[in-house]
Design a protein around this motif. Sequence first.
Motif, PDB file in Angstrom:
ATOM      1  N   ALA A 111       0.889  -1.069   0.004  1.00  0.00           N
ATOM      2  CA  ALA A 111       0.099   0.157   0.037  1.00  0.00           C
ATOM      3  C   ALA A 111       0.977   1.254   0.031  1.00  0.00           C
ATOM      4  CB  ALA A 111      -0.845  -0.039   1.098  1.00  0.00           C
ATOM      5  N   ASP A 112       1.881   1.235   0.729  1.00  0.00           N
ATOM      6  CA  ASP A 112       2.731   2.500   0.601  1.00  0.00           C
ATOM      7  C   ASP A 112       3.777   2.616  -0.499  1.00  0.00           C
ATOM      8  OD1 ASP A 112       2.330   3.049   3.356  1.00  0.00           O
ATOM      9  OD2 ASP A 112       3.873   1.822   4.241  1.00  0.00           O
ATOM     10  N   ALA A 113       4.115   1.672  -1.322  1.00  0.00           N
ATOM     11  CA  ALA A 113       4.695   1.629  -2.598  1.00  0.00           C
ATOM     12  C   ALA A 113       3.548   2.083  -3.585  1.00  0.00           C
ATOM     13  CB  ALA A 113       4.968   0.191  -2.867  1.00  0.00           C
ATOM     14  N   PHE A 114       2.330   1.565  -3.472  1.00  0.00           N
ATOM     15  CA  PHE A 114       1.196   2.128  -4.521  1.00  0.00           C
ATOM     16  C   PHE A 114       0.914   3.574  -4.238  1.00  0.00           C
ATOM     17  CE2 PHE A 114      -3.406   2.974  -5.252  1.00  0.00           C
ATOM     18  CZ  PHE A 114      -3.354   2.538  -6.547  1.00  0.00           C
ATOM     19  N   VAL A 115       0.990   3.926  -2.925  1.00  0.00           N
ATOM     20  CA  VAL A 115       0.635   5.560  -2.652  1.00  0.00           C
ATOM     21  C   VAL A 115       1.934   6.237  -3.319  1.00  0.00           C
ATOM     22  CG1 VAL A 115       0.589   7.065  -0.880  1.00  0.00           C
ATOM     23  CG2 VAL A 115      -0.958   5.094  -0.682  1.00  0.00           C
ATOM     24  N   GLN A 116       2.933   5.870  -3.144  1.00  0.00           N
ATOM     25  CA  GLN A 116       4.249   6.723  -3.621  1.00  0.00           C
ATOM     26  C   GLN A 116       4.214   6.527  -5.234  1.00  0.00           C
ATOM     27  OE1 GLN A 116       6.367   8.549  -1.930  1.00  0.00           O
ATOM     28  NE2 GLN A 116       6.850   9.264  -3.686  1.00  0.00           N
ATOM     29  N   ASN A 117       3.950   5.365  -5.754  1.00  0.00           N
ATOM     30  CA  ASN A 117       3.885   5.428  -7.370  1.00  0.00           C
ATOM     31  C   ASN A 117       2.665   6.249  -7.700  1.00  0.00           C
ATOM     32  OD1 ASN A 117       6.077   3.652  -7.348  1.00  0.00           O
ATOM     33  ND2 ASN A 117       4.715   1.900  -7.458  1.00  0.00           N
ATOM     34  N   ALA A 118       1.647   6.391  -7.022  1.00  0.00           N
ATOM     35  CA  ALA A 118       0.691   7.226  -7.453  1.00  0.00           C
ATOM     36  C   ALA A 118       1.094   8.599  -7.359  1.00  0.00           C
ATOM     37  CB  ALA A 118      -0.629   7.146  -6.660  1.00  0.00           C
ATOM     38  N   ARG A 119       1.618   9.230  -6.186  1.00  0.00           N
ATOM     39  CA  ARG A 119       2.060  10.369  -6.231  1.00  0.00           C
ATOM     40  C   ARG A 119       2.870  10.884  -7.273  1.00  0.00           C
ATOM     41  NH1 ARG A 119       3.192  10.630   0.196  1.00  0.00           N
ATOM     42  NH2 ARG A 119       0.894  10.754   0.982  1.00  0.00           N
ATOM     43  N   ASP A 120       3.936   9.854  -7.558  1.00  0.00           N
ATOM     44  CA  ASP A 120       4.913  10.257  -8.560  1.00  0.00           C
ATOM     45  C   ASP A 120       4.026  10.462  -9.983  1.00  0.00           C
ATOM     46  OD1 ASP A 120       6.651   9.977  -6.632  1.00  0.00           O
ATOM     47  OD2 ASP A 120       7.575   8.006  -7.287  1.00  0.00           O
ATOM     48  N   GLU A 121       3.164   9.465 -10.392  1.00  0.00           N
ATOM     49  CA  GLU A 121       2.550   9.472 -11.429  1.00  0.00           C
ATOM     50  C   GLU A 121       1.621  10.810 -11.611  1.00  0.00           C
ATOM     51  OE1 GLU A 121       1.767   8.577 -15.267  1.00  0.00           O
ATOM     52  OE2 GLU A 121       3.039   7.266 -13.782  1.00  0.00           O
ATOM     53  N   ILE A 122       0.957  11.439 -10.606  1.00  0.00           N
ATOM     54  CA  ILE A 122       0.393  12.353 -10.526  1.00  0.00           C
ATOM     55  C   ILE A 122       1.176  13.641 -10.841  1.00  0.00           C
ATOM     56  CG2 ILE A 122      -1.057  13.955  -9.252  1.00  0.00           C
ATOM     57  CD1 ILE A 122      -2.404  11.308  -8.015  1.00  0.00           C
ATOM     58  N   THR A 123       2.352  13.711 -10.038  1.00  0.00           N
ATOM     59  CA  THR A 123       3.294  14.809 -10.360  1.00  0.00           C
ATOM     60  C   THR A 123       3.616  15.090 -11.705  1.00  0.00           C
ATOM     61  OG1 THR A 123       4.099  14.442  -8.025  1.00  0.00           O
ATOM     62  CG2 THR A 123       5.501  15.684  -9.417  1.00  0.00           C
ATOM     63  N   ARG A 124       4.189  13.793 -12.269  1.00  0.00           N
ATOM     64  CA  ARG A 124       4.502  13.785 -13.662  1.00  0.00           C
ATOM     65  C   ARG A 124       3.233  14.562 -14.570  1.00  0.00           C
ATOM     66  NH1 ARG A 124       7.733   9.006 -12.552  1.00  0.00           N
ATOM     67  NH2 ARG A 124       6.108   7.906 -12.891  1.00  0.00           N
ATOM     68  N   SER A 125       2.250  13.819 -14.404  1.00  0.00           N
ATOM     69  CA  SER A 125       1.014  14.275 -15.223  1.00  0.00           C
ATOM     70  C   SER A 125       0.788  15.732 -15.009  1.00  0.00           C
ATOM     71  CB  SER A 125      -0.208  13.265 -14.578  1.00  0.00           C
ATOM     72  OG  SER A 125      -0.055  12.257 -14.989  1.00  0.00           O
ATOM     73  N   VAL A 126       0.665  16.239 -13.885  1.00  0.00           N
ATOM     74  CA  VAL A 126       0.485  17.627 -13.369  1.00  0.00           C
ATOM     75  C   VAL A 126       1.797  18.535 -14.296  1.00  0.00           C
ATOM     76  CG1 VAL A 126       0.407  19.199 -11.797  1.00  0.00           C
ATOM     77  CG2 VAL A 126      -0.854  17.414 -11.764  1.00  0.00           C
ATOM     78  N   GLN A 127       2.905  18.131 -14.267  1.00  0.00           N
ATOM     79  CA  GLN A 127       4.036  18.669 -14.752  1.00  0.00           C
ATOM     80  C   GLN A 127       3.856  18.953 -16.252  1.00  0.00           C
ATOM     81  OE1 GLN A 127       7.390  16.830 -13.003  1.00  0.00           O
ATOM     82  NE2 GLN A 127       7.543  18.254 -11.354  1.00  0.00           N
ATOM     83  N   GLU A 128       3.532  17.649 -16.783  1.00  0.00           N
ATOM     84  CA  GLU A 128       3.340  17.681 -18.200  1.00  0.00           C
ATOM     85  C   GLU A 128       2.217  18.602 -18.802  1.00  0.00           C
ATOM     86  OE1 GLU A 128       2.596  13.567 -19.259  1.00  0.00           O
ATOM     87  OE2 GLU A 128       4.843  13.082 -18.812  1.00  0.00           O
ATOM     88  N   ALA A 129       1.027  18.282 -17.822  1.00  0.00           N
ATOM     89  CA  ALA A 129      -0.041  19.480 -18.076  1.00  0.00           C
ATOM     90  C   ALA A 129       0.251  20.882 -18.221  1.00  0.00           C
ATOM     91  CB  ALA A 129      -1.108  19.341 -17.364  1.00  0.00           C
ATOM     92  N   LEU A 130       1.108  21.346 -17.193  1.00  0.00           N
ATOM     93  CA  LEU A 130       1.613  22.961 -17.099  1.00  0.00           C
ATOM     94  C   LEU A 130       2.441  22.844 -18.095  1.00  0.00           C
ATOM     95  CD1 LEU A 130       2.027  23.079 -12.967  1.00  0.00           C
ATOM     96  CD2 LEU A 130       0.267  24.143 -14.539  1.00  0.00           C
ATOM     97  N   ALA A 131       3.407  22.184 -18.419  1.00  0.00           N
ATOM     98  CA  ALA A 131       4.333  22.518 -19.484  1.00  0.00           C
ATOM     99  C   ALA A 131       3.649  22.691 -20.753  1.00  0.00           C
ATOM    100  CB  ALA A 131       5.310  21.332 -19.784  1.00  0.00           C
TER     101      ALA A 131
END
Length: 144
Positions: A111-131
Amino acid sequence: MSQSGSRPPPRTPPRVVPTLTEVVGRAGAPAPELASPMTPPTTPATARAPSSRTPQPPARTAEVPAAPAAVSAIDEEALVQRVLAEAMRQAGPIVERRLRLALAPALARLADAFVQNARDEITRSVQEALAKALDQELARRKPR
């Protein structure tokens, strides 16, 4: 390092231990009543003469009558199935509790690994959308 204060007192063994046939019964017949562990078994030396007012049942002996030769495999199979079903009914909650205890740490790590992976993916998606939005805005402001 003895901890004699934390040990429970030794248990005394029961006076009467029932046999398997007394516990299970024969081919669907009700099991005979077992003697209470608090009452000593009746022997001819300790048995009292029955009163004329209350008839007493005969004393039980430790002998078990021989199994009839005509016991079929179907009755044995039914007995095996009943005993197995009862054992599984009793063991099921114990196995489930131990399985939960054994799996809890592994599931927590997952569960901890899943949460961390989800945060990383969301961060990448937001960065790509902002760029992409920034690029679009800069392209609009550029003079033609």
